[in-house]
Motif scaffolding. Structure first.
Motif, short mmCIF file in Angstrom:
data_model
loop_
_atom_site.label_atom_id
_atom_site.label_comp_id
_atom_site.label_asym_id
_atom_site.label_seq_id
_atom_site.Cartn_x
_atom_site.Cartn_y
_atom_site.Cartn_z
N VAL A 157 0.83 -1.20 0.00
CA VAL A 157 0.00 0.00 0.00
C VAL A 157 0.87 1.25 0.00
N VAL A 158 1.87 1.27 0.85
CA VAL A 158 2.75 2.43 0.96
C VAL A 158 3.50 2.66 -0.35
N THR A 159 3.97 1.59 -0.97
CA THR A 159 4.68 1.71 -2.25
C THR A 159 3.77 2.27 -3.33
N LYS A 160 2.53 1.82 -3.35
CA LYS A 160 1.57 2.29 -4.36
C LYS A 160 1.34 3.79 -4.24
N ILE A 161 1.12 4.27 -3.01
CA ILE A 161 0.87 5.70 -2.81
C ILE A 161 2.12 6.51 -3.10
N ASP A 162 3.26 6.04 -2.64
CA ASP A 162 4.51 6.79 -2.81
C ASP A 162 4.84 7.00 -4.29
N HIS A 163 4.52 6.02 -5.11
CA HIS A 163 4.79 6.14 -6.54
C HIS A 163 3.84 7.13 -7.21
N ALA A 164 2.70 7.39 -6.56
CA ALA A 164 1.67 8.23 -7.18
C ALA A 164 1.78 9.70 -6.80
N ILE A 165 2.49 10.03 -5.73
CA ILE A 165 2.54 11.41 -5.24
C ILE A 165 3.99 11.86 -5.10
N LYS A 166 4.16 13.17 -5.00
CA LYS A 166 5.49 13.75 -4.82
C LYS A 166 5.68 14.34 -3.42
N ILE A 167 4.60 14.57 -2.72
CA ILE A 167 4.70 15.12 -1.37
C ILE A 167 5.03 14.00 -0.39
N PRO A 168 5.56 14.33 0.81
CA PRO A 168 5.92 13.29 1.79
C PRO A 168 4.72 12.45 2.22
N LEU A 169 4.98 11.18 2.47
CA LEU A 169 3.98 10.25 2.98
C LEU A 169 4.43 9.77 4.35
N PHE A 170 3.58 9.99 5.35
CA PHE A 170 3.87 9.54 6.71
C PHE A 170 2.90 8.41 7.06
N VAL A 171 3.43 7.30 7.52
CA VAL A 171 2.62 6.12 7.83
C VAL A 171 2.43 6.03 9.33
N LYS A 172 1.18 5.97 9.74
CA LYS A 172 0.85 5.86 11.16
C LYS A 172 0.65 4.39 11.50
N LEU A 173 1.54 3.87 12.34
CA LEU A 173 1.51 2.44 12.69
C LEU A 173 0.92 2.23 14.07
N HIS A 174 0.31 1.07 14.23
CA HIS A 174 -0.21 0.67 15.54
C HIS A 174 0.79 -0.24 16.24
N ARG A 175 0.59 -0.44 17.51
CA ARG A 175 1.52 -1.27 18.29
C ARG A 175 1.33 -2.76 18.05
N SER A 176 0.32 -3.11 17.27
CA SER A 176 -0.02 -4.52 17.11
C SER A 176 0.95 -5.27 16.19
N TYR A 177 1.80 -4.53 15.46
CA TYR A 177 2.74 -5.21 14.56
C TYR A 177 3.81 -5.92 15.37
N THR A 178 4.08 -7.16 14.99
CA THR A 178 4.97 -7.99 15.80
C THR A 178 6.44 -7.69 15.58
N ARG A 179 6.78 -7.15 14.41
CA ARG A 179 8.20 -6.88 14.11
C ARG A 179 8.31 -5.42 13.66
N LEU A 180 8.06 -4.52 14.58
CA LEU A 180 7.96 -3.11 14.23
C LEU A 180 9.26 -2.54 13.68
N SER A 181 10.39 -2.90 14.28
CA SER A 181 11.67 -2.37 13.82
C SER A 181 11.98 -2.84 12.40
N GLN A 182 11.72 -4.11 12.11
CA GLN A 182 11.99 -4.63 10.78
C GLN A 182 11.03 -4.01 9.76
N LEU A 183 9.76 -3.86 10.15
CA LEU A 183 8.79 -3.24 9.25
C LEU A 183 9.20 -1.81 8.93
#
Length: 354
Positions: A157-183
């Protein structure tokens, strides 16, 4: 002594490291002006939801995936208008805010899956947004078989949006991801910054109907300690990723701790909802006073105190000590009283004396 509080977050130049998070207040023009006057570095507009974009796509004859068709059907049954805004009105709000305010205005898109609705990011960019915050609701366990599949979906999803826009994209993550640092490292090629963390509602059970219900509450002040550890971990594992710390930041000391943990900016939402726009000035003045007492001239001087790391032996000793400590019930009551106050939100007499 003159102190420079300007900073950079994912390509945006901010006059101060305080970003006001997405909330109904940031949609109100008087509040926007007050937040700028208080010294906010940037504001995030309320979220536009995937359901609202799908309704917009339907009016514009955009093709739908089977999953989007089901979501569109649900959207027509459930009101999803945010403060009376549909997608067209949201774009108008973005245009007004960016043309009238002297600080970066970040739009917010909120959804639960990928799909053609993400193309709306280009519309937001054309409306004048300085950046886009993307909030993805974690999928239920039945949707994906493994944590890796969940991460892959986010990256796609992030790659799709990033390729479509030129302005910065900030992703808001939840704590539920098991490998946050790797992600976080995997998102380096698509996101210009991360917001740690997005909130999910608390889950409760009604004992009258035996049904689940969701409860939204403001984050308690002083609970920034819950995010310091994870922010430190992401910063140490992925130092090239700009970070915004979000959750429990209500005082200038919370701001200092968030910045020392590795965040580039502190995102404040509940404190603004609770105390109004002037709390931003209070946070900035407190940060400036802290730095002045320590003869710091810029945020770079504060950032030089990183990285903060536990001594492994000391951390283990603290862990053992914490699990074996005996708590004084009276002291626990005093701390709870000080944190929550009475029913009007004022500290009780015990809390004031302590």
């Amino acid at each position: 002594m003159s102190i420079d509080l300007s900073t950079s977050f994912g390509g945006l130049h901010l006059q101060a490291p305080i970003v006001v998070g997405s909330c109904p207040m940031t949609a109100e023009e008087p509040s926007q002006v007050a937040l700028v006057s208080a010294g906010a570095g940037a504001i995030v507009l309320p979220s536009l939801f995937q359901e609202q974009v799908l309704l917009w796509n339907d009016r514009n004859s955009v093709a739908f995936s089977p999953q989007e068709k089901a979501l569109l059907k649900r959207s027509r049954r459930v009101p999803v208008e945010n403060a009376g805004l549909d997608a067209e009105s949201y774009l108008e709000m973005v245009t007004r805010a960016t043309s009238q305010l002297s600080i970066p205005v970040i739009a917010s898109l909120n959804g639960e899956s990928g799909g053609n609705w993400l193309d709306f990011a280009k519309e937001v960019e054309q409306a004048g947004a300085s950046a886009i915050e993307l909030c993805l609701q974690p999928p239920p366990p039945s949707v994906y078989g493994t944590a890796r599949e969940v991460e892959d979906a986010v990256v796609d999803v992030v790659t799709k949006i990033d390729h479509a826009i030129k302005i910065p994209l900030f992703v808001k993550l939840h704590r539920s991801y098991t490998r946050l640092s790797q992600l976080s490292c995997r998102l380096l090629s698509g996101a210009q910054g991360l917001i740690l963390f997005g909130r999910l509602p608390d889950t409760d059970i009604s004992l009258d109907t035996f049904q689940l219900k969701s409860e939204w509450t403001l984050t308690e002040p002083g609970t920034v300690t819950k995010i310091i550890g994870p922010v430190m971990q992401v910063h140490s594992h992925c130092p090239g990723m700009p970070l915004a710390a979000s959750g429990g930041i209500g005082t200038s000391i919370d701001v200092v701790k968030a910045l020392l943990a590795g965040a580039d900016v502190a995102m404040v939402t509940s404190a603004v909802c609770r105390e109004g726009p002037t709390v931003v000035r209070t946070l900035i003045d407190g940060l400036r006073n802290f730095m002045e007492r320590r003869h710091m001239k810029s945020l770079d001087d504060l950032f030089e105190k990183r990285p903060l790391e536990f001594d492994s032996e000391a951390q283990r000793n603290d862990y053992l000590k914490g699990l074996t400590a005996r708590f004084d019930p009276a002291e626990v009551r005093r701390k709870v009283s000080h944190l929550h106050g009475d029913r009007w939100g004022h500290p009780t007499s015990d809390a004031v004396e302590s």
